[in-house]
Design a protein around this motif. Structure first.
Motif, PDB file in Angstrom:
ATOM      1  N   ARG B  74       0.791  -1.088   0.014  1.00 29.03           N
ATOM      2  CA  ARG B  74      -0.117   0.050  -0.074  1.00 29.03           C
ATOM      3  C   ARG B  74       0.720   1.358   0.043  1.00 29.03           C
ATOM      4  O   ARG B  74       0.369   2.175  -0.636  1.00 29.03           O
ATOM      5  CB  ARG B  74      -0.841   0.097   1.172  1.00 29.03           C
ATOM      6  CG  ARG B  74      -2.201   0.464   0.750  1.00 29.03           C
ATOM      7  CD  ARG B  74      -3.118   0.096   2.039  1.00 29.03           C
ATOM      8  NE  ARG B  74      -2.890   1.201   3.078  1.00 29.03           N
ATOM      9  CZ  ARG B  74      -3.503   1.725   3.794  1.00 29.03           C
ATOM     10  NH1 ARG B  74      -4.876   1.524   3.598  1.00 29.03           N
ATOM     11  NH2 ARG B  74      -3.101   2.347   4.989  1.00 29.03           N
ATOM     12  N   ARG B  77       2.387   1.683  -3.381  1.00 29.65           N
ATOM     13  CA  ARG B  77       1.448   2.096  -4.503  1.00 29.65           C
ATOM     14  C   ARG B  77       1.202   3.766  -4.578  1.00 29.65           C
ATOM     15  O   ARG B  77       0.703   4.366  -5.241  1.00 29.65           O
ATOM     16  CB  ARG B  77       0.213   1.543  -4.416  1.00 29.65           C
ATOM     17  CG  ARG B  77       0.101   0.147  -4.657  1.00 29.65           C
ATOM     18  CD  ARG B  77      -1.140  -0.447  -5.098  1.00 29.65           C
ATOM     19  NE  ARG B  77      -2.318  -0.491  -4.284  1.00 29.65           N
ATOM     20  CZ  ARG B  77      -2.412  -1.514  -3.274  1.00 29.65           C
ATOM     21  NH1 ARG B  77      -1.655  -2.475  -3.294  1.00 29.65           N
ATOM     22  NH2 ARG B  77      -3.417  -1.592  -2.148  1.00 29.65           N
ATOM     23  N   MET B  78       1.736   4.371  -3.163  1.00 26.17           N
ATOM     24  CA  MET B  78       1.631   5.818  -3.190  1.00 26.17           C
ATOM     25  C   MET B  78       2.227   6.461  -4.314  1.00 26.17           C
ATOM     26  O   MET B  78       2.086   7.551  -4.817  1.00 26.17           O
ATOM     27  CB  MET B  78       2.146   6.462  -2.083  1.00 26.17           C
ATOM     28  CG  MET B  78       1.260   6.292  -0.764  1.00 26.17           C
ATOM     29  SD  MET B  78      -0.052   7.455  -0.862  1.00 26.17           S
ATOM     30  CE  MET B  78       0.350   9.065  -0.294  1.00 26.17           C
ATOM     31  N   GLU B  97     -14.549  15.022 -12.355  1.00 24.34           N
ATOM     32  CA  GLU B  97     -14.504  14.106 -11.180  1.00 24.34           C
ATOM     33  C   GLU B  97     -13.864  13.124 -10.808  1.00 24.34           C
ATOM     34  O   GLU B  97     -13.635  12.404  -9.920  1.00 24.34           O
ATOM     35  CB  GLU B  97     -16.022  13.764 -11.023  1.00 24.34           C
ATOM     36  CG  GLU B  97     -17.050  15.176 -10.643  1.00 24.34           C
ATOM     37  CD  GLU B  97     -18.574  15.093 -10.715  1.00 24.34           C
ATOM     38  OE1 GLU B  97     -19.404  15.549 -10.163  1.00 24.34           O
ATOM     39  OE2 GLU B  97     -18.977  14.159 -11.498  1.00 24.34           O
ATOM     40  N   VAL B 101     -11.969  12.443  -7.638  1.00 21.40           N
ATOM     41  CA  VAL B 101     -11.931  11.409  -6.598  1.00 21.40           C
ATOM     42  C   VAL B 101     -11.121  10.245  -6.626  1.00 21.40           C
ATOM     43  O   VAL B 101     -10.662   9.914  -5.468  1.00 21.40           O
ATOM     44  CB  VAL B 101     -13.354  10.362  -7.048  1.00 21.40           C
ATOM     45  CG1 VAL B 101     -13.643   9.182  -6.487  1.00 21.40           C
ATOM     46  CG2 VAL B 101     -14.570  11.207  -6.937  1.00 21.40           C
ATOM     47  N   PHE B 102     -10.050  10.002  -7.753  1.00 28.96           N
ATOM     48  CA  PHE B 102      -9.101   9.341  -7.555  1.00 28.96           C
ATOM     49  C   PHE B 102      -7.930   9.844  -6.634  1.00 28.96           C
ATOM     50  O   PHE B 102      -7.138   9.220  -6.207  1.00 28.96           O
ATOM     51  CB  PHE B 102      -8.603   9.054  -8.953  1.00 28.96           C
ATOM     52  CG  PHE B 102      -8.048   7.605  -9.216  1.00 28.96           C
ATOM     53  CD1 PHE B 102      -8.657   6.641  -9.188  1.00 28.96           C
ATOM     54  CD2 PHE B 102      -6.542   7.422  -9.438  1.00 28.96           C
ATOM     55  CE1 PHE B 102      -8.380   5.182  -9.439  1.00 28.96           C
ATOM     56  CE2 PHE B 102      -6.169   6.177  -9.420  1.00 28.96           C
ATOM     57  CZ  PHE B 102      -6.849   5.152  -9.551  1.00 28.96           C
ATOM     58  N   ARG B 104      -8.363  11.394  -4.184  1.00 30.10           N
ATOM     59  CA  ARG B 104      -8.687  11.215  -2.650  1.00 30.10           C
ATOM     60  C   ARG B 104      -8.191   9.755  -2.161  1.00 30.10           C
ATOM     61  O   ARG B 104      -7.863   9.704  -1.307  1.00 30.10           O
ATOM     62  CB  ARG B 104     -10.390  10.963  -2.668  1.00 30.10           C
ATOM     63  CG  ARG B 104     -10.865  12.593  -2.767  1.00 30.10           C
ATOM     64  CD  ARG B 104     -12.287  12.507  -2.466  1.00 30.10           C
ATOM     65  NE  ARG B 104     -12.980  13.775  -2.665  1.00 30.10           N
ATOM     66  CZ  ARG B 104     -14.170  14.032  -3.021  1.00 30.10           C
ATOM     67  NH1 ARG B 104     -14.913  13.148  -2.880  1.00 30.10           N
ATOM     68  NH2 ARG B 104     -14.757  15.259  -2.823  1.00 30.10           N
ATOM     69  N   TYR B 105      -8.192   8.817  -3.410  1.00 26.03           N
ATOM     70  CA  TYR B 105      -7.757   7.463  -2.840  1.00 26.03           C
ATOM     71  C   TYR B 105      -6.287   7.600  -2.696  1.00 26.03           C
ATOM     72  O   TYR B 105      -5.692   6.575  -1.821  1.00 26.03           O
ATOM     73  CB  TYR B 105      -7.952   6.494  -4.130  1.00 26.03           C
ATOM     74  CG  TYR B 105      -9.229   6.197  -4.325  1.00 26.03           C
ATOM     75  CD1 TYR B 105     -10.378   6.187  -3.439  1.00 26.03           C
ATOM     76  CD2 TYR B 105      -9.499   6.224  -5.662  1.00 26.03           C
ATOM     77  CE1 TYR B 105     -11.662   6.227  -3.773  1.00 26.03           C
ATOM     78  CE2 TYR B 105     -11.055   5.891  -6.180  1.00 26.03           C
ATOM     79  CZ  TYR B 105     -11.971   6.142  -5.259  1.00 26.03           C
ATOM     80  OH  TYR B 105     -13.271   6.082  -5.590  1.00 26.03           O
ATOM     81  N   PHE B 106      -5.539   8.562  -2.883  1.00 26.21           N
ATOM     82  CA  PHE B 106      -3.865   8.931  -2.498  1.00 26.21           C
ATOM     83  C   PHE B 106      -3.944   9.645  -1.170  1.00 26.21           C
ATOM     84  O   PHE B 106      -2.851  10.152  -0.930  1.00 26.21           O
ATOM     85  CB  PHE B 106      -3.248   9.439  -3.684  1.00 26.21           C
ATOM     86  CG  PHE B 106      -3.021   8.428  -4.745  1.00 26.21           C
ATOM     87  CD1 PHE B 106      -1.873   7.543  -4.839  1.00 26.21           C
ATOM     88  CD2 PHE B 106      -4.053   8.179  -5.811  1.00 26.21           C
ATOM     89  CE1 PHE B 106      -1.798   6.612  -5.973  1.00 26.21           C
ATOM     90  CE2 PHE B 106      -3.916   7.458  -6.639  1.00 26.21           C
ATOM     91  CZ  PHE B 106      -2.808   6.642  -6.905  1.00 26.21           C
ATOM     92  N   GLY B 107      -5.062  10.319  -0.552  1.00 33.19           N
ATOM     93  CA  GLY B 107      -5.015  10.894   0.341  1.00 33.19           C
ATOM     94  C   GLY B 107      -4.957  12.177  -0.001  1.00 33.19           C
ATOM     95  O   GLY B 107      -4.541  13.169   0.905  1.00 33.19           O
ATOM     96  N   ASP B 110      -8.428  17.841  -1.839  1.00 30.67           N
ATOM     97  CA  ASP B 110      -9.193  18.112  -3.052  1.00 30.67           C
ATOM     98  C   ASP B 110      -8.735  19.411  -3.847  1.00 30.67           C
ATOM     99  O   ASP B 110      -8.381  19.725  -5.115  1.00 30.67           O
ATOM    100  CB  ASP B 110     -10.840  18.660  -3.046  1.00 30.67           C
ATOM    101  CG  ASP B 110     -11.546  17.107  -2.721  1.00 30.67           C
ATOM    102  OD1 ASP B 110     -10.921  16.161  -2.545  1.00 30.67           O
ATOM    103  OD2 ASP B 110     -12.700  17.434  -2.474  1.00 30.67           O
ATOM    104  N   ARG B 149      -5.470  10.009 -15.306  1.00 32.06           N
ATOM    105  CA  ARG B 149      -5.876   9.519 -13.752  1.00 32.06           C
ATOM    106  C   ARG B 149      -4.553   8.882 -13.095  1.00 32.06           C
ATOM    107  O   ARG B 149      -4.421   8.809 -11.994  1.00 32.06           O
ATOM    108  CB  ARG B 149      -6.942   8.453 -13.737  1.00 32.06           C
ATOM    109  CG  ARG B 149      -7.662   7.854 -12.715  1.00 32.06           C
ATOM    110  CD  ARG B 149      -8.766   7.079 -12.735  1.00 32.06           C
ATOM    111  NE  ARG B 149      -8.039   6.018 -13.254  1.00 32.06           N
ATOM    112  CZ  ARG B 149      -8.977   4.527 -13.189  1.00 32.06           C
ATOM    113  NH1 ARG B 149     -10.197   4.780 -13.201  1.00 32.06           N
ATOM    114  NH2 ARG B 149      -8.604   3.626 -13.499  1.00 32.06           N
TER     115      ARG B 149
END
Lengths: 257, 307
Positions: B74, B77-78, B97, B101-102, B104-107, B110, B149
């Motif tokens: 994990r 993958r950052m 969007e 949104v993608f 956000r999956y990396f922290g 926005d 993305r």
């Protein structure tokens, strides 16, 4: 595969993804979730209720209203975890995309679980609002029904995710609804008191999570503290936790092998 | 960490008793483009999934950006971007969007993602499409958005699983040009493909896989020089099979017949003699060309279908 769930805050990103999709269609979604149970509530509540004396000490429609809150919560959680969850996992491959980012499968399943429960809570709460406005709720004690509704959502979201983890197509879900959900609604005291059932069947009802949710919510809406509160809560918590854990193991087996 | 971006050692993976990866090892240096080539079922996608920690190897080890996988997959993958083989963009969202949104999956906040979106869309040739619905995008546009993305977290390493499969030539060339820009900017790329021209254009080094093993590795030029004769004459026509069986075999150092085409593999000095022989065979057509990666690939993996 059997390892303890690895939670992280990334589950929130998964939850927010679903929330953002829902927000785009919020109004039709809420109305859609409200329409079906309300039709049954008014149809049966007034139609059938007119023929009946008081049931469980209240009018039939009041009796049914409490059951409807619980069964709608169950339905909303189930539909979200089954159809929408399966779409995201298997059809749209949304989960695959998310897993390429630093998000674990445990985060994804946790996010989906909490989301389905949240959506179910909204559904149950919307009905609560409507029946309060109609005067079917006796006291502010009804607010305590909200955490019970959320817990019911978690329990059925977890059970739904188990089925999703095993599903090969949408058709698979019909078995779950016909063989589990529908009998559960009829046996859990939603439409009539469980005491009407033969003793052997009553014993089965004692094992159904929906029955425990109804045993908590109905007295709260009537302004009473439920009897055996701890037992009912324990069953819901145990169902939620165990089903989530099993769903996680099955989903790991399906997607990470 | 040295300049090593990915190290895969003695990787093995079995599904239901069948070994799909049978002892694969390779390393990626920073800034290079490394290709995994192989027929369908050679194990390419399984290797990528194992590198990301999304499936577990039966044996062997993976170190991704200095971190052990799957133990710290994990965290690793950052700094990785992935373009999967099949489109999995979010159909419920607009172009912008999808990126937001993608992120956000990396922290990513926005704000941070939003500040990157104009550059990402410019790179993907999607400027002005921020609010476009996914269903309005062409296949090429979706692929470019998938590439954008994969860059949302400004990764050091990009994993591309057959990035141009199903695209028209214009769209493929555009993707290639963008990947070259990324290499020029210092990114490292691991690519799977079964398009030999794609591998020849983009890859500094590549491995040819078959049945879960690496059967050759090197730069495209070195592989061509080491594995195959430098010249190819393709001979076509109804009479080609008969010709191949009789005169052809004597003329070419190595000859392969596929349907009505005879592929003659030759050293440089043998070309003139074959061509003048063919001048006297008016019933046959011919094409003379230098050997390429596809010839190497077909020689090493055979001509039978793999499906």
């Amino acid at each position: 595969m059997l390892a303890f769930p690895q939670f992280s805050l990334r589950a929130i990103a998964v939850w927010r993804r679903n929330f953002l999709v829902w927000r785009k269609l919020a109004l039709p979604s809420v109305l859609g979730n409200l329409a079906d149970p309300m039709i049954y509530l008014f149809g049966l509540g007034y139609g059938l209720g007119g023929l009946l004396p008081a049931v469980g000490g209240v009018t039939y429609i009041q009796f049914l209203a409490a059951g409807t809150v619980c069964s709608s919560t169950m339905n909303a959680a189930s539909f979200e975890a089954l159809y929408s969850g399966f779409s995201r996992m298997h059809v749209q491959k949304t989960w695959d995309a998310i897993l390429n980012a630093p998000v674990s499968l445990d985060d994804v399943v946790t996010g989906e679980w909490l989301w389905a429960a949240a959506k179910a809570t909204l559904s149950g709460a919307a009905i609560l609002v409507v029946i309060s406005a109609l005067g079917f709720v006796a006291s502010p004690l009804a607010l305590l029904a909200l955490p019970v509704i959320f817990l019911t959502g978690l329990a059925f979201a977890g059970l739904g995710l188990i089925v999703t983890a095993l599903a090969t197509s949408y058709d698979f879900f019909m078995y779950y609804f016909t063989l589990l959900i529908t009998p559960m609604v009829l046996l859990s005291g939603v439409f009539f008191p469980i005491e009407q059932l033969p003793p052997a069947v009553q014993a089965i009802a004692g094992a159904l999570p929906l029955a425990h949710a109804v045993r908590l919510v109905r007295p709260l809406l009537m302004g009473q503290l439920p009897a055996d509160m701890a037992l009912h809560l324990l069953v819901l918590v145990a169902t939620a936790m165990f089903s989530f854990w099993l769903a996680l193991i099955l989903t790991r087996r399906r997607l990470l092998s | 960490m040295a300049s090593e971006v990915l190290r895969v050692t003695a990787l093995r993976k079995s599904y239901a008793g069948r070994e799909v990866v049978a002892g694969v090892g390779f390393t990626l240096e920073a800034g290079e483009c490394y290709g995994l080539l192989g027929p369908n079922g050679a194990g390419k996608t399984t290797i990528l999934r194992t590198c990301l920690g999304l499936t577990f190897a039966s044996a062997g080890s993976v170190t991704l950006l200095g971190l052990p996988v799957p133990a710290q997959a994990r965290a690793a993958r950052m700094r990785v971007g992935v373009v999967p083989q099949f489109d999995n963009l979010d159909p419920d969202f607009t172009v912008a969007e999808n990126l937001l949104v993608f992120g956000r999956y990396f922290g990513l906040a926005d704000r941070t993602t939003q500040s990157r979106i104009p550059d990402l869309l410019d790179f993907a040739g999607l400027t002005g499409k921020e609010s476009a619905k996914l269903s309005t995008l062409s296949g090429g546009m979706k692929r470019r958005l998938t590439l954008a993305r994969a860059l949302v977290n400004d990764p050091d390493l990009l994993l591309l699983d057959e990035p141009t499969t199903g695209l028209d030539p214009q769209a493929r060339h555009l993707i290639w040009e963008r990947l070259k820009r990324l290499l020029a900017a210092g990114k490292t790329i691991l690519l799977t493909t079964h398009f030999m021209d794609e591998a020849e254009r983009l890859c500094h080094r590549l491995a040819i896989l078959d049945a879960g093993r690496i059967i050759a590795e090197g730069s495209p030029r070195a592989l061509i020089a080491a594995e195959i004769e430098p010249q190819v004459v393709e001979v076509y026509g109804e009479d080609a099979p008969r010709w191949a069986q009789s005169e052809g075999k004597a003329q070419a150092r190595r000859l392969e017949l596929s349907g009505e085409t005879a592929f003659c593999y030759l050293q440089d000095d043998a070309v003139a003699a074959l061509l003048s022989h063919l001048d006297r065979q008016p019933q046959l057509r011919r094409l003379h060309r230098p050997a390429n990666l596809e010839d190497v690939f077909l020689k090493l993996t055979g001509r039978e279908l793999r499906d």
